[in-house]
Design a protein around this motif. Structure first.
Motif, mmCIF file in Angstrom:
data_model
loop_
_atom_site.group_PDB
_atom_site.id
_atom_site.type_symbol
_atom_site.label_atom_id
_atom_site.label_comp_id
_atom_site.label_asym_id
_atom_site.label_seq_id
_atom_site.Cartn_x
_atom_site.Cartn_y
_atom_site.Cartn_z
ATOM 1 N N MET A 1 0.846 -1.180 0.000
ATOM 2 C CA MET A 1 0.000 0.000 0.000
ATOM 3 C C MET A 1 0.888 1.237 0.000
ATOM 4 S SD MET A 1 -3.087 0.965 2.586
ATOM 5 C CE MET A 1 -2.155 1.077 4.088
ATOM 6 N N SER A 2 0.516 2.169 -0.842
ATOM 7 C CA SER A 2 1.302 3.384 -0.961
ATOM 8 C C SER A 2 0.950 4.362 0.156
ATOM 9 C CB SER A 2 1.027 4.036 -2.318
ATOM 10 O OG SER A 2 1.615 5.303 -2.368
ATOM 11 N N GLU A 3 1.964 4.815 0.878
ATOM 12 C CA GLU A 3 1.742 5.795 1.941
ATOM 13 C C GLU A 3 1.376 7.156 1.372
ATOM 14 O OE1 GLU A 3 1.483 5.260 5.231
ATOM 15 O OE2 GLU A 3 1.716 3.155 4.717
ATOM 16 N N GLU A 4 1.831 7.438 0.151
ATOM 17 C CA GLU A 4 1.526 8.721 -0.477
ATOM 18 C C GLU A 4 0.105 8.761 -1.020
ATOM 19 O OE1 GLU A 4 4.468 9.774 -3.344
ATOM 20 O OE2 GLU A 4 6.094 9.469 -1.936
ATOM 21 N N ASN A 5 -0.510 7.622 -1.202
ATOM 22 C CA ASN A 5 -1.869 7.529 -1.720
ATOM 23 C C ASN A 5 -2.589 6.418 -0.957
ATOM 24 O OD1 ASN A 5 -4.129 7.958 -3.281
ATOM 25 N ND2 ASN A 5 -3.366 6.825 -5.036
ATOM 26 N N PRO A 6 -2.830 6.643 0.334
ATOM 27 C CA PRO A 6 -3.383 5.575 1.169
ATOM 28 C C PRO A 6 -4.830 5.234 0.820
ATOM 29 C CG PRO A 6 -3.402 7.640 2.357
ATOM 30 C CD PRO A 6 -2.671 7.887 1.060
ATOM 31 N N TYR A 7 -5.243 4.066 1.281
ATOM 32 C CA TYR A 7 -6.639 3.681 1.153
ATOM 33 C C TYR A 7 -7.435 4.350 2.261
ATOM 34 C CZ TYR A 7 -5.543 0.048 -2.221
ATOM 35 O OH TYR A 7 -5.137 -0.625 -3.347
ATOM 36 N N LEU A 8 -8.645 4.764 1.915
ATOM 37 C CA LEU A 8 -9.569 5.349 2.885
ATOM 38 C C LEU A 8 -10.747 4.398 3.042
ATOM 39 C CD1 LEU A 8 -9.726 9.002 1.488
ATOM 40 C CD2 LEU A 8 -8.238 8.125 3.286
ATOM 41 N N ASP A 9 -11.108 4.110 4.286
ATOM 42 C CA ASP A 9 -12.279 3.280 4.513
ATOM 43 C C ASP A 9 -13.528 4.152 4.534
ATOM 44 O OD1 ASP A 9 -12.266 4.526 7.009
ATOM 45 O OD2 ASP A 9 -11.722 2.716 8.116
ATOM 46 N N THR A 10 -14.670 3.537 4.757
ATOM 47 C CA THR A 10 -15.942 4.260 4.751
ATOM 48 C C THR A 10 -15.951 5.402 5.756
ATOM 49 O OG1 THR A 10 -17.059 2.240 4.044
ATOM 50 C CG2 THR A 10 -18.444 3.952 4.967
ATOM 51 N N ASP A 11 -15.429 5.157 6.950
ATOM 52 C CA ASP A 11 -15.397 6.207 7.977
ATOM 53 C C ASP A 11 -14.535 7.393 7.542
ATOM 54 O OD1 ASP A 11 -17.074 4.821 9.724
ATOM 55 O OD2 ASP A 11 -15.400 3.850 10.756
ATOM 56 N N ALA A 12 -13.394 7.104 6.933
ATOM 57 C CA ALA A 12 -12.494 8.176 6.493
ATOM 58 C C ALA A 12 -13.111 8.985 5.356
ATOM 59 C CB ALA A 12 -11.145 7.599 6.067
ATOM 60 N N VAL A 13 -13.798 8.314 4.434
ATOM 61 C CA VAL A 13 -14.472 9.024 3.350
ATOM 62 C C VAL A 13 -15.572 9.910 3.930
ATOM 63 C CG1 VAL A 13 -15.903 8.773 1.282
ATOM 64 C CG2 VAL A 13 -13.909 7.303 1.595
ATOM 65 N N ALA A 14 -16.335 9.357 4.858
ATOM 66 C CA ALA A 14 -17.418 10.118 5.492
ATOM 67 C C ALA A 14 -16.878 11.375 6.164
ATOM 68 C CB ALA A 14 -18.150 9.240 6.501
ATOM 69 N N GLU A 15 -15.798 11.232 6.902
ATOM 70 C CA GLU A 15 -15.196 12.379 7.585
ATOM 71 C C GLU A 15 -14.731 13.425 6.576
ATOM 72 O OE1 GLU A 15 -11.330 13.284 10.330
ATOM 73 O OE2 GLU A 15 -12.418 11.417 10.715
ATOM 74 N N ARG A 16 -14.156 12.945 5.484
ATOM 75 C CA ARG A 16 -13.606 13.846 4.474
ATOM 76 C C ARG A 16 -14.690 14.692 3.795
ATOM 77 N NH1 ARG A 16 -8.443 12.608 3.015
ATOM 78 N NH2 ARG A 16 -7.615 13.932 1.406
ATOM 79 N N ILE A 17 -15.893 14.111 3.633
ATOM 80 C CA ILE A 17 -16.959 14.855 2.948
ATOM 81 C C ILE A 17 -18.011 15.397 3.911
ATOM 82 C CG2 ILE A 17 -16.602 13.692 0.754
ATOM 83 C CD1 ILE A 17 -19.110 12.014 1.320
ATOM 84 N N GLY A 18 -17.829 15.159 5.205
ATOM 85 C CA GLY A 18 -18.704 15.758 6.208
ATOM 86 C C GLY A 18 -20.069 15.117 6.344
ATOM 87 N N VAL A 19 -20.120 13.797 6.185
ATOM 88 C CA VAL A 19 -21.373 13.068 6.354
ATOM 89 C C VAL A 19 -21.137 11.867 7.271
ATOM 90 C CG1 VAL A 19 -22.243 13.758 4.066
ATOM 91 C CG2 VAL A 19 -21.029 11.590 4.321
ATOM 92 N N ALA A 20 -22.206 11.175 7.622
ATOM 93 C CA ALA A 20 -22.094 9.957 8.433
ATOM 94 C C ALA A 20 -21.624 8.792 7.564
ATOM 95 C CB ALA A 20 -23.446 9.622 9.055
ATOM 96 N N ALA A 21 -20.990 7.811 8.186
ATOM 97 C CA ALA A 21 -20.523 6.624 7.457
ATOM 98 C C ALA A 21 -21.684 5.921 6.759
ATOM 99 C CB ALA A 21 -19.798 5.669 8.399
ATOM 100 N N GLU A 22 -22.852 5.909 7.389
ATOM 101 C CA GLU A 22 -24.028 5.284 6.769
ATOM 102 C C GLU A 22 -24.391 5.979 5.463
ATOM 103 O OE1 GLU A 22 -26.907 2.693 5.822
ATOM 104 O OE2 GLU A 22 -25.379 2.444 7.374
ATOM 105 N N THR A 23 -24.200 7.273 5.394
ATOM 106 C CA THR A 23 -24.481 8.021 4.165
ATOM 107 C C THR A 23 -23.555 7.570 3.044
ATOM 108 O OG1 THR A 23 -25.245 9.903 5.459
ATOM 109 C CG2 THR A 23 -24.640 10.347 3.163
#
Length: 81
Positions: free
Chosen positions: A1-23
Motif C-alpha cells: 500500500m502506498s503511503e503517499e496515496n493511502p486507502y480510505l475506509d468508509t469512515d475516512a471518506v465520510a469524515e472527508r466529505i462531512g457526512v455519516a458513514a451510513e451516508t
C-alpha cells in the motif's frame, strides 16, 4: 500500500466529505444500483471502491479527492468553459 496515496475506509471518506458513514454506504449502494441497472455513473455518484478488504470497501485518497473536486452540489459549482 502506498503511503503517499493511502486507502480510505468508509469512515475516512465520510469524515472527508462531512457526512455519516451510513451516508457513504448509501451513496455506494446507489452507485452499484445504477451500474446494475445499466445506467451510467454520474459525477455526483460515489466511485466504486478501488479495493475490497473482506467486505469493507476502500478508496485511494486520490480517487476520493478527484471525486470531491468534480462532484456538483454542496456549494461546488462546475467550471464553465
Amino acid at each position: 500500500m502506498s503511503e503517499e496515496n493511502p486507502y480510505l475506509d468508509t469512515d475516512a471518506v465520510a469524515e472527508r466529505i462531512g457526512v455519516a458513514a451510513e451516508t457513504v454506504r448509501v451513496y455506494l449502494k446507489r452507485t452499484r444500483k445504477r451500474i446494475a441497472d445499466g445506467r451510467p455513473v454520474r459525477p455526483q455518484d460515489l466511485p466504486l471502491p478501488d479495493k475490497q478488504f473482506g467486505r469493507s470497501p476502500a478508496w485511494r485518497e486520490t480517487t476520493i479527492d478527484t471525486w470531491i473536486s468534480s462532484r456538483p452540489g454542496r456549494g461546488h459549482r462546475p467550471s464553465v468553459p
